[in-house]
Write a protein that holds these residues in place. Structure first.
Motif, PDB file in Angstrom:
ATOM      1  N   THR A 570       0.830  -1.212   0.000  1.00 12.58           N
ATOM      2  CA  THR A 570       0.000   0.000   0.000  1.00 12.58           C
ATOM      3  C   THR A 570       0.871   1.271   0.000  1.00 12.58           C
ATOM      4  O   THR A 570       0.675   2.187  -0.791  1.00 12.58           O
ATOM      5  N   HIS A 579      -1.645   2.239  -8.614  1.00 16.59           N
ATOM      6  CA  HIS A 579      -2.584   1.408  -7.871  1.00 16.59           C
ATOM      7  C   HIS A 579      -1.838   0.256  -7.214  1.00 16.59           C
ATOM      8  O   HIS A 579      -0.813  -0.218  -7.711  1.00 16.59           O
ATOM      9  N   ALA A 580      -2.378  -0.232  -6.082  1.00 19.00           N
ATOM     10  CA  ALA A 580      -1.750  -1.342  -5.359  1.00 19.00           C
ATOM     11  C   ALA A 580      -1.648  -2.574  -6.241  1.00 19.00           C
ATOM     12  O   ALA A 580      -0.671  -3.345  -6.160  1.00 19.00           O
ATOM     13  N   ASN A 581      -2.658  -2.805  -7.116  1.00 17.94           N
ATOM     14  CA  ASN A 581      -2.597  -3.979  -8.005  1.00 17.94           C
ATOM     15  C   ASN A 581      -1.424  -3.875  -8.974  1.00 17.94           C
ATOM     16  O   ASN A 581      -0.828  -4.896  -9.348  1.00 17.94           O
ATOM     17  N   THR A 582      -1.073  -2.643  -9.385  1.00 19.07           N
ATOM     18  CA  THR A 582       0.081  -2.458 -10.273  1.00 19.07           C
ATOM     19  C   THR A 582       1.353  -2.870  -9.561  1.00 19.07           C
ATOM     20  O   THR A 582       2.242  -3.513 -10.152  1.00 19.07           O
ATOM     21  N   LYS A 584       1.533  -5.062  -7.153  1.00 16.49           N
ATOM     22  CA  LYS A 584       1.521  -6.535  -7.059  1.00 16.49           C
ATOM     23  C   LYS A 584       1.986  -7.167  -8.363  1.00 16.49           C
ATOM     24  O   LYS A 584       2.773  -8.117  -8.355  1.00 16.49           O
ATOM     25  N   GLN A 585       1.498  -6.645  -9.468  1.00 17.49           N
ATOM     26  CA  GLN A 585       1.880  -7.206 -10.772  1.00 17.49           C
ATOM     27  C   GLN A 585       3.384  -7.044 -11.010  1.00 17.49           C
ATOM     28  O   GLN A 585       4.046  -7.956 -11.521  1.00 17.49           O
ATOM     29  N   GLU A 588       5.275  -9.542  -8.927  1.00 16.70           N
ATOM     30  CA  GLU A 588       5.217 -10.883  -9.533  1.00 16.70           C
ATOM     31  C   GLU A 588       6.232 -10.988 -10.669  1.00 16.70           C
ATOM     32  O   GLU A 588       6.890 -12.020 -10.841  1.00 16.70           O
TER      33      GLU A 588
END
Length: 621
Positions: A570, A579-582, A584-585, A588
């Protein structure tokens, strides 16, 4: 009818005009032959009286002309008297130039147009050239331009004046033709023998007077030149004496150890002009007054002055500037080394004054070299002291005694400052650092210059200040500042700043002012081998760097944010403005490239160091 012989005799010898008819009527009763003899006698008497009057006028004119001393007024009077004597419509005088074989109309009387003023008659042209060539009177009853070699200007003048009958006689003195005197009418007629003889006689006497006037004029001119030359010689002698005196004064100033301020003041007083002296960097070193100080704008001289400095550097001689208020300058040189510039304003200088300014520049060069010698000696002594301080080659008691002899108190706190990688020579760096504060102990050290700075100071602030001052000249380099400690601990700090100065350029930090404390961990890990640290970071982050380069992504920046935010997705997203999902990606993708082991604490520690090393560099690895 008987003849009244008494009345006839009075009529023959009368001093007033008598017509031939009156005379024949008075001789009525006498024979024809007798009457003719009486008429001829009266005519001869009239001619003699006319000749007497002409000679009288001639002599009177010549006496008047002999009193005229100036050449041009004499020429005009010659023409005026000839005009009265001959009674012609136009009279003028042409002066002859032996070198060019040309004639020039110098004076005229009776001219109708401006064509006669300073008219030039080329060689061989017109009636005038014939007079010069034959050295005898020449005349014509009906002047025809086509009868003589002609010139357009001469033809135009003859036609403008409508000249028809022209008589020209030479002005000859000492076998030299001085010119030609002309009498001309605008009607067609011949010239009598008496007229030619009269003008010739006038010209002969006038030529003598003209030659005398020329000789007198030449004598006056020669006397004036001699007087001017004498005055100039006296002036130059006085100037040379004043220059020699000023040179002696400048020499005394140098021997007495006076500075450039005294040189500028003495020169300004002696020359009555504003004077300024610039230093090696062309900054204002000494100015005689506010006018001279104003030659610098924002600390810089004008482009015109700078160009003149370059011109004078090759000769060390005076160069005119002609730019604004600066009149000229002289570069103070020692061989090919510029030691300063002497600038002068005000009115133009003569040659002696320029040489005086050149001597002033030499005096400034001597003062500068003298100061340099003193400074070099002081720097050598201090340099040896600093070298022994940072290397502990002597015991501290001895070092303190040596410092006291140089007026240096080693008590209190000291901070080492090391400057390396600068393009300017090390002795220039030494002078620059010494100029920041005379209390600093400065010497050459390793590949750069080190300064020991007294007092408790913030290292990072000191590093920025020193780097900014050295960079003012447009140069770039590294300034490393160690910690503040008692003098006995300075050698250990110098070892660290020296090692760090070798390591930082290897990781791309070559133009900055840094505090050694901020880079101590990297120094502990890699020592002075910056290239090894660079290779470590590049090798560890190579997969991410290659991916970012190929896909224009930000995996390295994401890794840095993630590690800096204690593995918080965060907070990392907030720092990266994504964004937090970015995040995460991207994490990965990092796992795919580095493998799952990168999340282990030991591996994250090494990755964190690699990322920090990367961010220290000014260029991509």
């Amino acid at each position: 009818m008987s003849t009244d012989l008494r009345a006839l005799t009075e009529m023959i010898i009368a001093d007033h005009p008598v017509s031939e008819g009156d005379l024949r009527r008075a001789a009525r009763g006498l024979g024809a032959e007798t009457t003719s003899v009486l008429v001829d006698a009266r005519a001869r008497l009239d001619r003699l009286r006319a000749r007497d009057r002409e000679l009288s006028v001639l002599m009177s004119s010549l006496r008047e002309l002999a009193e005229v001393r100036d050449l041009q007024p004499l020429l005009q009077k010659l023409v005026d008297r000839a005009h009265e004597l001959m009674g012609t419509d136009l009279t003028y005088l042409s002066e002859y130039d032996e070198e060019t074989d040309e004639l020039f109309v110098r004076a005229n009387r009776g001219a109708l147009s401006a064509n006669m003023r300073e008219l030039r008659v080329p060689a061989g042209v017109g009636l005038a050239s014939q007079v010069v060539r034959t050295r005898a009177p020449q005349w014509t009853a009906a002047y025809d331009v086509g009868s003589f070699p002609h010139d357009s200007e001469v033809t135009a003048a003859v036609r403008a004046e409508q000249m028809r009958s022209i008589l020209g006689v030479p002005l000859i003195a000492s076998e030299r033709v001085l010119g030609v005197l002309f009498a001309a009418d605008r009607s067609t007629h011949g010239f009598s023998t008496e007229q030619i003889a009269l003008l010739t006689a006038f010209a002969n006497q006038g030529a003598v007077i003209l030659q005398t006037a020329r000789l007198l004029a030449a004598e006056r001119e020669a006397a004036a030149r001699a007087e001017a030359a004498s005055a100039e010689a006296e002036r130059r002698a006085a100037a040379m004496e004043a220059s020699a005196s000023l040179h002696e004064q400048l020499t005394r100033l140098v021997l007495a150890g006076e500075g450039s301020d005294a040189i500028a003041r003495v020169l300004a007083d002696a020359l009555g002009r504003p004077v300024a002296i610039a230093d090696r960097e062309l900054g204002a070193l000494a100015t005689s007054d506010e006018e001279a100080a104003a030659w610098w704008t924002a600390g810089r001289l004008s482009p015109g002055v700078l160009a003149a400095v370059e011109a004078s550097r090759g000769t060390a001689r005076w160069v005119d500037v002609g730019d604004g208020e600066v009149l000229g300058l002289v570069a103070a040189m020692a061989g090919r080394t510029l030691l300063g510039v002497l600038l002068v304003g005000g009115e133009p200088l003569d040659e002696v004054q320029r040489r005086t300014i050149e001597r002033g520049a030499q005096s400034h060069a001597l003062v500068t070299m003298q100061n340099d010698a003193v400074a070099d000696a002081e720097e050598r002594v201090r340099g040896e002291l600093v070298a022994d301080l940072v290397s502990e080659r002597d015991d501290w008691a001895s070092l303190r005694r040596r410092a006291q002899q140089r007026g240096v108190d080693l008590t209190g706190l000291w901070t080492p400052v090391l400057a390396v990688g600068w393009e300017q020579q090390r002795w220039n760096l030494t002078r620059a650092l010494t100029g920041l504060d005379q209390r600093w102990l400065v010497a050459q050290h390793d590949a750069g210059v080190i300064a020991l700075v007294p007092g408790e100071l913030d290292p990072l602030d000191l590093a920025g200040r020193v780097h900014g001052r050295l960079a003012e000249a447009g140069d770039r380099g590294l300034v490393v500042v160690g910690g503040t400690h008692p003098v006995e601990q300075v050698p250990g700090e110098v070892v660290d700043v020296t090692a760090l100065s070798r390591m930082l350029p290897g990781v791309g930090v070559a133009d900055a002012g840094v505090a050694a404390r901020d880079y101590a961990p990297y120094l502990a890990l890699f020592g002075a081998n910056g290239h090894r640290a660079r290779a470590f970071a590049r090798g560890l982050l190579a997969p991410l760097l290659e991916w970012d380069a190929a896909h224009r992504s930000d995996l390295v920046a994401t890794l840095h944010a993630y590690l800096a935010q204690n593995a918080s997705i965060t907070r990392s997203a907030d720092v990266l403005f994504v964004h937090a999902n970015t995040v995460k990606q991207r994490l990965e993708r990092i796992t795919e490239l580095l493998g799952p082991e990168w999340r282990r604490p030991e591996q994250q520690f090494r990755l964190g160091i690699a990322v920090q090393l990367l961010r220290m560099s000014e260029t991509d690895m």
